[in-house]
Design an enzyme around this catalytic site. Structure first.
Site, PDB file in Angstrom:
ATOM      1  N   ARG A   1      -2.092   4.163  -5.337  1.00  0.00           N
ATOM      2  CA  ARG A   1      -1.572   3.166  -6.285  1.00  0.00           C
ATOM      3  C   ARG A   1      -0.246   3.608  -6.888  1.00  0.00           C
ATOM      4  NH1 ARG A   1      -6.256   2.562 -10.318  1.00  0.00           N
ATOM      5  NH2 ARG A   1      -6.418   4.737  -9.722  1.00  0.00           N
TER       6      ARG A   1
ATOM      7  N   ASN B   1      -7.245  -0.825  -7.270  1.00  0.00           N
ATOM      8  CA  ASN B   1      -8.359  -0.456  -6.396  1.00  0.00           C
ATOM      9  C   ASN B   1      -9.405  -1.562  -6.428  1.00  0.00           C
ATOM     10  OD1 ASN B   1      -7.291   2.020  -5.681  1.00  0.00           O
ATOM     11  ND2 ASN B   1      -8.534   3.183  -7.120  1.00  0.00           N
TER      12      ASN B   1
END
Length: 91
Positions: free
Chosen positions: A18, A36
């Site tokens: 990320r 996520n």
């Protein structure tokens, strides 16, 4: 202008994916978000100039480290969203 949603599958959680995606977005003038998913994938919404989105996708496909492994990327085209102003990591 291109606006996409990308579902990235593979070894993409717990490997800095990320934050790597956020950095790649910043470097390519992309706005949107990354988070996520419960199924182990990473979901990205990204918007920017066509060539910037292409460069961003190439970076995302490579992944942040040798520990990350992108097995599949499903890209869906979306309508432009004028409310996206920055790129952020969502939780």
């Amino acid at each position: 202008m291109r606006h996409i949603k990308v579902n990235v599958k593979g070894q993409v959680q717990g490997v800095g994916f990320r934050y790597f995606t956020q950095q790649a977005a910043t470097e390519n003038a992309i706005v949107g978000w990354v988070r996520n998913e419960d199924d182990g994938s990473v979901l990205i919404e990204a918007q920017g100039e066509d060539k910037n989105v292409d460069a961003f996708l190439n970076e995302v496909e490579k992944g942040p480290t040798k520990f990350a492994r992108v097995q599949d990327m499903e890209v869906k085209e979306l309508a432009e969203d004028t409310e996206l102003t920055k790129f952020e990591v969502k939780y």
